[in-house]
Design a protein around this motif. Structure first.
Motif, PDB file in Angstrom:
ATOM      1  N   SER B 439       0.772  -1.336   0.022  1.00 45.09           N
ATOM      2  CA  SER B 439      -0.089  -0.113  -0.036  1.00 45.09           C
ATOM      3  C   SER B 439       0.740   1.101   0.010  1.00 45.09           C
ATOM      4  O   SER B 439       2.038   1.113   0.425  1.00 45.09           O
ATOM      5  N   ILE B 440       0.361   2.289  -0.480  1.00 45.00           N
ATOM      6  CA  ILE B 440       0.850   3.586  -0.343  1.00 45.00           C
ATOM      7  C   ILE B 440       0.836   4.286   0.776  1.00 45.00           C
ATOM      8  O   ILE B 440      -0.099   4.309   1.328  1.00 45.00           O
ATOM      9  N   VAL B 441       2.045   4.782   1.329  1.00 41.36           N
ATOM     10  CA  VAL B 441       2.126   5.345   2.732  1.00 41.36           C
ATOM     11  C   VAL B 441       2.512   6.697   2.546  1.00 41.36           C
ATOM     12  O   VAL B 441       2.604   7.174   3.717  1.00 41.36           O
ATOM     13  N   GLY B 442       3.423   7.183   1.606  1.00 41.14           N
ATOM     14  CA  GLY B 442       3.577   8.566   1.720  1.00 41.14           C
ATOM     15  C   GLY B 442       4.569   8.778   0.243  1.00 41.14           C
ATOM     16  O   GLY B 442       4.357   8.085  -0.625  1.00 41.14           O
ATOM     17  N   ALA B 443       5.022   9.915   0.291  1.00 37.49           N
ATOM     18  CA  ALA B 443       5.738  10.427  -0.899  1.00 37.49           C
ATOM     19  C   ALA B 443       7.199  11.153  -0.607  1.00 37.49           C
ATOM     20  O   ALA B 443       7.158  11.782   0.497  1.00 37.49           O
ATOM     21  N   VAL B 444       8.201  10.974  -1.328  1.00 38.73           N
ATOM     22  CA  VAL B 444       9.314  11.634  -1.051  1.00 38.73           C
ATOM     23  C   VAL B 444       9.730  12.496  -2.566  1.00 38.73           C
ATOM     24  O   VAL B 444       8.924  12.308  -3.558  1.00 38.73           O
ATOM     25  N   PRO B 445      10.493  13.457  -2.315  1.00 36.38           N
ATOM     26  CA  PRO B 445      10.804  14.345  -3.659  1.00 36.38           C
ATOM     27  C   PRO B 445      11.230  13.395  -4.652  1.00 36.38           C
ATOM     28  O   PRO B 445      12.293  12.578  -4.310  1.00 36.38           O
ATOM     29  N   ALA B 446      10.839  13.676  -5.786  1.00 35.58           N
ATOM     30  CA  ALA B 446      11.464  12.779  -7.002  1.00 35.58           C
ATOM     31  C   ALA B 446      11.426  13.667  -8.216  1.00 35.58           C
ATOM     32  O   ALA B 446      10.879  13.208  -9.123  1.00 35.58           O
ATOM     33  N   GLY B 447      11.798  14.789  -8.052  1.00 40.86           N
ATOM     34  CA  GLY B 447      11.669  15.643  -9.244  1.00 40.86           C
ATOM     35  C   GLY B 447      12.740  15.460 -10.375  1.00 40.86           C
ATOM     36  O   GLY B 447      13.634  14.518 -10.064  1.00 40.86           O
ATOM     37  N   TYR B 448      12.749  16.171 -11.449  1.00 42.82           N
ATOM     38  CA  TYR B 448      13.807  15.908 -12.415  1.00 42.82           C
ATOM     39  C   TYR B 448      15.019  16.683 -11.955  1.00 42.82           C
ATOM     40  O   TYR B 448      15.128  17.925 -11.579  1.00 42.82           O
ATOM     41  N   VAL B 449      16.037  16.242 -12.223  1.00 40.23           N
ATOM     42  CA  VAL B 449      17.227  16.778 -11.940  1.00 40.23           C
ATOM     43  C   VAL B 449      18.145  17.030 -13.414  1.00 40.23           C
ATOM     44  O   VAL B 449      18.104  15.854 -14.102  1.00 40.23           O
TER      45      VAL B 449
END
Lengths: 561, 561
Positions: B439-449
């Motif tokens: 299950s989905i529990v959260g999110a972390v930054p995953a932007g473009y570099v």
């Protein structure tokens, strides 16, 4: 086959009794179709369209044919024949009529109604002559006969041009749906009759000449639309071209059958469907239409929205819905149908819209997963029928990029047109029909004319090159003030960068170097502004390249105080 | 199905005995694939690829995953498993190893050889461990089993990750060619065995989940290549990916059969085929290869050139040939084969190349007119086999845009995976496998570099926004000099525009207005630089909009003297 030489010179004088044909657009591109016929000093124009810019033309709104070839001879123009109402055939008319407003526009009822609506927005009231299939009209030396063709807009025409030089058949855009929704077939009987009379030159639509086989009938889309309507949970949003009257008719029919109300969204959609409805090309059942302000009053499972945006245009309602930047908020109960072709070049934009809508949970029906569109242009199989029925002595493929023109030429060769009588011409190439033989005799300028904001033709290739550099790399400006009498540095250097990914503070490292270069220049007696300019440009450009491996535009500004 | 909420917060601490999965790339896009597994404080990375920029990222060279999530924990990384040697799976490795060079790289022989060749160019000598299908290796708490999969590059692997939290099968990229050229099948028997053991989570390639049916066998391309070779008049130029070893093998085989010599053109093609030949993945018959400097010594009808450029890359040899900007001058006796897929977004560029080559008379064979490419990714029909054989308790579609992930989720649902056990995650979303439930529990930054020139991560969204404005509209700079003590205007305004389609002389019309505005400001006691700046920006911006209906970037520069 005769290929145009890249360095063709100006065409010679047209021999007496010869017909000259110069396409100012549409050959080597799909768009801005415009062909000029000349006989005995008089001109006839067929179509005057626009081309939509690609990423190579950043910031440009529209691309027009270059009217320069006819600019000095506008009084010799007998008429502009418009084969049908698509933008790539009529979009340039307002710009040409700005130069001579009373050139007669000749076209079918629907075509004229669409161009008139557009011209009203440009505050131009044109001189028009409505024509229909089966009719013949003479304009100066040009004896024109109109034939019905089937296309993705109703009321399209092919035109046969008779002059003493011979008979030319220009197909316009066409396909050959044998079970068309409106019952209006491409007049193959007429094509055959002209073929029997003897067609000296056939000019035929090449768009789908690389596509084998036959185009599916428009009729096959009906059941797919019905199925979408039957299975949609709540709202249905249909995106298609604002000119695709047959497609909208299918949506209206499905809405009636499923007891839904329809709202047209967007200026061009409302305008065109209004025109089509008034003329009887669109059958709008009583009470089915609602205004946009009434949307909230209709339950979502009784509602259909019809809008543009099927090409992923960023400012369209559909794109804004996909970005949650529109009052209509997409939910997982919505069904969106993109009932259009995907014009090459728009793939990424459309993909973004599909992903955006999918992300909010919408069911998205598009040409990738359902038969919601068929092409408006005849495929290779159908083009062979036309070639065999018309049996032209000479053939000139039109309406296509190089690959399409070439593939169409090959089809002509296969049907027996002698190779030496097939002319592949580019925009601007002059083709003369003399003594029954078509050949390339020269070329005239036929470059792109850019419309950007209010200006026409002011944006040049240089501006576009600057935009491409700025768009990829940004710029760095270096401002210095020098004393106008002594030439000494009195202010700056002040350095600013935008889009270069270099912060203004980073430039501190190069300021000493610039000052040093300026001192050296002063010591060497180098004082001309353009020399200082070049020194600064080189110094900063080299420093940026060494440190960042980038090549932004370097813009020195020297202010004399 | 659980959808990530747009505003997910940071994930909570991972429960004891739980496995956390965070994709830093590859979910919501096709590219920069990178998945981080975490168990008991230890990390395992599967793949580390790059994404190629689209027109939304002008001037950018590459897009990397954001390593920030693991940056502080690089010492906890047990290994990086590379499933195969494509750029979107290995291209980010050099950038990650810059941050910790001794993270072990785990992969098949060919995959490691390709990444090692690339790392040599970055002057990095990695720690590697070669693995093969059928093997099991333990890295900290991660017990890995490797299975063969068939893909458009040889020696690709799927990886099963066993931890106390359960068994996860990550397919990597795969298709299911049942008659593969190298005889190496996707190990469905192994998938079934794992299915029987009990797969707690299947992570499977979604690229072609929207495409119905089955992918044509690579073998079917052979006869098409043979036919091109048999019918080519003189030179044959084949463009394909520098990693498509099977395709190049077909070309080599056809060259042998037709007694032609082959020349590899371009650095990546030469390098990769060298690696593949040395390892025995490419069978290079003796004496068939020639160097580029020997091209002139071979008669044109005995020659094959193999190059990249099949995606229309502007600087590639193929694009330059199409523009007559290359020593190899295309003639009407040449045959060019584009033996590649068309990556979405490259349509216009490829179209330009095809038109250019056609214009010089070449015969161009491409996926639009011949079967010269098959996809490397399983279609919906094949994905169903995998779902049915593996019978996963939980399913997470990977390697795809939203539309693909969603379509794959739907396939899983159809095969009986409970809807609530299907997780559609985006980049950065943390998925925990706890007590057999994902299950989905959260999110972390995953932007473009962004990689641009020498810089990594320095180009920001702001720089890109500036580039987009500059690229569409250009800029106008207004330089004035003011006396630093009195604040009085002592020089300028000097106005320059680039890319705006406005000549510098046209600005004479607005100079009086600027001076007037500055005088009014002085009279009103407005003297702060940022206020004057804003006044100038507004005055010029309004004037440009009124007169040209355009919105270039307005850049005032005030120099104090």
């Amino acid at each position: 086959m005769s290929h145009p030489h890249p360095e063709l010179s100006s065409p010679p004088e047209l021999p007496d009794g010869g017909l000259r044909i110069v396409a100012l657009g549409g050959l080597g591109e799909i768009g801005r179709n415009m062909t000029v016929f000349e006989f005995g000093g008089r001109l006839l124009i067929v179509d005057c369209g626009v081309l939509f810019p690609e990423e190579e033309q950043p910031g440009v709104d529209l691309i027009l044919p270059d009217f320069d070839y006819i600019r000095g001879r506008l009084d010799d123009v007998e008429a502009i024949v418009l084969t049908h109402g698509h933008e790539d055939h009529i979009g340039g008319v307002p710009f040409l009529l700005r130069e001579r407003a009373d050139i007669p526009l000749v076209g079918s009822r629907l075509t004229l109604a669409l161009i008139e609506a557009k011209l009203t927005e440009h505050r131009i009231r044109p001189v028009t002559l409505g024509v229909a299939e089966g009719q013949r009209h003479r304009f100066g030396p040009f004896d024109l006969e109109f034939l019905s063709v089937n296309h993705s807009i109703p009321d399209a025409l092919a035109v046969a041009v008779r002059t003493p030089a011979g008979l030319v058949l220009h197909t316009g855009d066409f396909k050959m749906d044998q079970l068309p929704l409106d019952g209006r077939l491409t007049d193959l009987g007429g094509f055959a009759r002209l073929g029997a009379e003897g067609i000296d030159l056939l000019m035929s639509d090449s768009t789908n000449s690389e596509v084998a086989g036959f185009v599916t009938s428009e009729r096959e889309i009906g059941p797919v639309v019905d199925d979408v309507f039957r299975t949609a949970q709540e709202r249905i949003i249909v995106a298609c071209f604002a000119s695709h009257i047959h497609r909208v008719q299918q949506v209206l029919d499905a809405a009636v059958a499923n007891r839904r109300k329809v709202c047209f969204v967007g200026r061009s959609m409302v305008r065109n469907m209004g025109v089509a409805g008034e003329l009887g090309f669109l059958n709008v059942p009583d009470g089915i239409l609602i205004e946009q302000r009434q949307i909230e009053d209709v339950p979502p499972d009784r509602l259909v929205l019809v809008c543009t945006g099927s090409q992923g245009e960023p400012m369209s309602a559909l794109s804004r819905m996909a970005n949650r930047d529109h009052q209509i908020r997409i939910t997982d109960r919505d069904t969106v149908m993109l009932a259009s072709s995907l014009i090459p070049g728009n793939e990424n934009a459309v993909n973004r819209v599909i992903n955006g809508l999918t992300r909010w949970g919408a069911r998205v029906v598009h040409k990738g997963n359902a038969l919601v569109h068929v092409s408006g242009h005849a495929s290779a199989g159908e083009l062979l029928y036309v070639l065999n029925l018309t049996k032209p002595s000479n053939f000139m493929p039109i309406h296509g990029e190089w690959r399409h023109l070439k593939a169409h030429a090959r089809l002509a060769e296969l049907t027996g047109v002698p190779k030496e009588n097939i002319v592949i011409a580019e925009d601007g190439v002059a083709v003369d029909l003399v003594d029954g033989r078509a050949s390339i005799v020269g070329a005239v300028p036929a470059g792109y004319v850019y419309v950007d904001g209010l200006s026409v033709g002011e944006i040049t290739e240089t501006s576009l090159k600057d935009r491409r550099i700025l768009g990829e790399e940004g710029f760095v400006s270096i401002v210095i003030g020098v004393d106008s009498s002594t030439g000494k540095l009195v202010a700056g250097p002040e350095i600013h960068a935008r889009g270069a990914g270099i912060s203004d503070a980073d430039f501190d490292a190069v300021i000493d170097r610039i000052e040093e270069v300026l001192r050296e220049a002063a010591a060497d007696g180098v004082g001309e502004l353009h020399q200082l300019n070049q020194l600064i440009r080189r110094t900063v450009g080299r420093w940026v390249n060494d440190n960042y491996r980038r090549r932004p535009m370097i813009v020195p500004v020297i202010v004399e105080v």
